[in-house]
Design a protein around this motif. Structure first.
Motif, short mmCIF file in Angstrom:
data_model
loop_
_atom_site.label_atom_id
_atom_site.label_comp_id
_atom_site.label_asym_id
_atom_site.label_seq_id
_atom_site.Cartn_x
_atom_site.Cartn_y
_atom_site.Cartn_z
N ASN A 80 0.76 -1.33 -0.04
CA ASN A 80 0.00 -0.06 -0.08
C ASN A 80 0.85 1.20 -0.12
OD1 ASN A 80 -2.54 -1.42 -0.21
ND2 ASN A 80 -2.47 -1.11 2.12
N THR A 81 2.02 1.29 0.78
CA THR A 81 2.83 2.52 0.79
C THR A 81 3.42 2.79 -0.45
OG1 THR A 81 3.39 2.16 3.34
CG2 THR A 81 4.94 3.36 1.86
N CYS A 136 2.61 1.64 -3.75
CA CYS A 136 1.35 2.03 -4.50
C CYS A 136 1.15 3.60 -4.36
CB CYS A 136 0.05 1.24 -4.36
SG CYS A 136 0.37 -0.67 -4.97
N ALA A 137 0.82 3.72 -2.96
CA ALA A 137 0.57 5.52 -2.91
C ALA A 137 1.68 6.38 -3.07
CB ALA A 137 0.54 5.31 -1.28
N LEU A 138 3.15 5.95 -2.91
CA LEU A 138 4.11 6.78 -3.48
C LEU A 138 4.25 6.95 -4.86
CD1 LEU A 138 6.75 5.74 -0.86
CD2 LEU A 138 5.29 7.80 -0.57
N ALA A 165 1.74 6.64 -6.90
CA ALA A 165 0.47 7.59 -7.36
C ALA A 165 0.41 8.92 -7.13
CB ALA A 165 -0.85 7.04 -6.80
N GLY A 166 1.67 9.11 -6.11
CA GLY A 166 1.89 10.46 -5.75
C GLY A 166 1.14 11.12 -4.58
N ARG A 167 0.60 10.31 -3.80
CA ARG A 167 -0.06 10.52 -2.61
C ARG A 167 0.59 10.07 -1.51
NH1 ARG A 167 -2.78 6.11 -0.66
NH2 ARG A 167 -3.27 4.55 -2.04
N LYS A 168 0.37 10.57 -0.34
CA LYS A 168 0.70 10.25 1.10
C LYS A 168 0.25 8.79 1.39
CE LYS A 168 1.48 11.87 5.84
NZ LYS A 168 1.25 12.98 6.87
N PRO A 169 1.24 8.01 1.79
CA PRO A 169 0.51 6.81 2.44
C PRO A 169 -0.34 6.75 3.77
CG PRO A 169 2.96 6.62 1.97
CD PRO A 169 2.57 8.07 2.02
N ASP A 170 -1.24 5.79 3.77
CA ASP A 170 -1.99 5.71 4.82
C ASP A 170 -1.39 4.85 5.91
OD1 ASP A 170 -4.08 5.91 6.62
OD2 ASP A 170 -5.58 4.47 5.77
#
Length: 251
Positions: free
Chosen positions: A146-147, A149-151, A153-158
């Motif tokens: 998840n981390t 994939c988030a990075l 995609a240019g977003r902050k990991p949850d």
């Protein structure tokens, strides 16, 4: 913009967190199609020069060479993600921080004069700025994926900042301390594992380290009520994240 580059680095550690990434198998193949794995000696001898978009770092700083390398890695990495208890809290090798390293070396090694190590084992964040931390011994594969994939995609990991107890509630698990009287560190341990041990009716043993501001002073009497001796309480806090829990002043 070209394909993002990923580098995976090892400092003082057992390789378990890197193996978690390799164990992703099918997901790793899909991930490899989205990034260029430029440095990952556990998986390939191919090494491409930096800079790197994302660096995953496993392991603590236990030697002067580790300290030198982490500064080099930080300088070549746009994002630095530390993975595992060693990288985030010094690891189980940080037990040395409470003793005399020279004495340990004289007992363990036949030729201690050849041992070149620091007096302490420290997390990466004690030496360089860190962008994100993945806790655990080892890390959780879902949180890792998840981390990444988030990075990408240019977003902050949850990344959760609550206790393991919240994960038990979300899974509908019965509290092992309340129902069974089983000692469990869930109330003071950082979430992220998915409440793995309580799901099998076992108490959490704190491999994700302390949550933010754990109320250990109020929690420890509950462990005593459930039959733990002072020695057992000391030992259960003195494992993967010994320094982090010590900083929380659980006495």
């Amino acid at each position: 913009m070209g394909t993002p580059t990923l580098a995976v680095w090892k400092l003082a550690s057992c390789d378990g967190c890197q193996l978690t990434l390799l164990d992703c198998e099918d997901e790793l193949l899909a991930l490899a199609g989205q990034v260029k794995i430029a440095h990952f000696l556990e998986a390939s001898s191919e090494v491409l020069p930096g800079p790197y978009d994302i660096s995953l770092v496993e392991g603590s700083i236990t030697t002067a060479d580790d300290a030198r390398r982490i500064h080099e890695i930080r300088a070549r990495s746009r994002l630095l993600v530390v993975i595992g208890a060693c990288a985030t809290a010094g690891g189980i090798q940080a037990l040395r921080n409470f003793g005399d390293v020279a004495e340990f070396a004289s007992v363990v090694y036949a030729s201690p004069q050849y041992i070149d190590t620091l007096a302490t084992s420290t997390p990466v964040s004690a030496h360089v700025p860190v962008d994100f931390e993945l806790r655990g011994c080892p890390i959780d594969r879902r949180q890792l994926l998840n981390t990444l994939c988030a990075l990408l995609a240019g977003r902050k990991p949850d990344l959760p900042d609550t206790s393991v107890c919240t994960e038990c509630k979300r899974r509908g698990l019965t509290c092992v301390m309340v129902a069974d009287g089983t000692p469990c560190l869930g109330p003071v341990t950082h979430a992220g594992c998915g409440a793995l041990c309580p799901a099998y009716r076992r108490g959490c043993f704190g491999c994700f380290g302390p949550m933010t501001e754990p109320n250990t002073k109020a929690f420890i009497p509950l462990l005593r009520v459930r039959g733990m001796s002072e020695g057992e309480i000391d030992r259960v806090f003195a494992t993967f994240n010994v320094v982090a829990f010590a900083d929380g002043d659980q006495a």
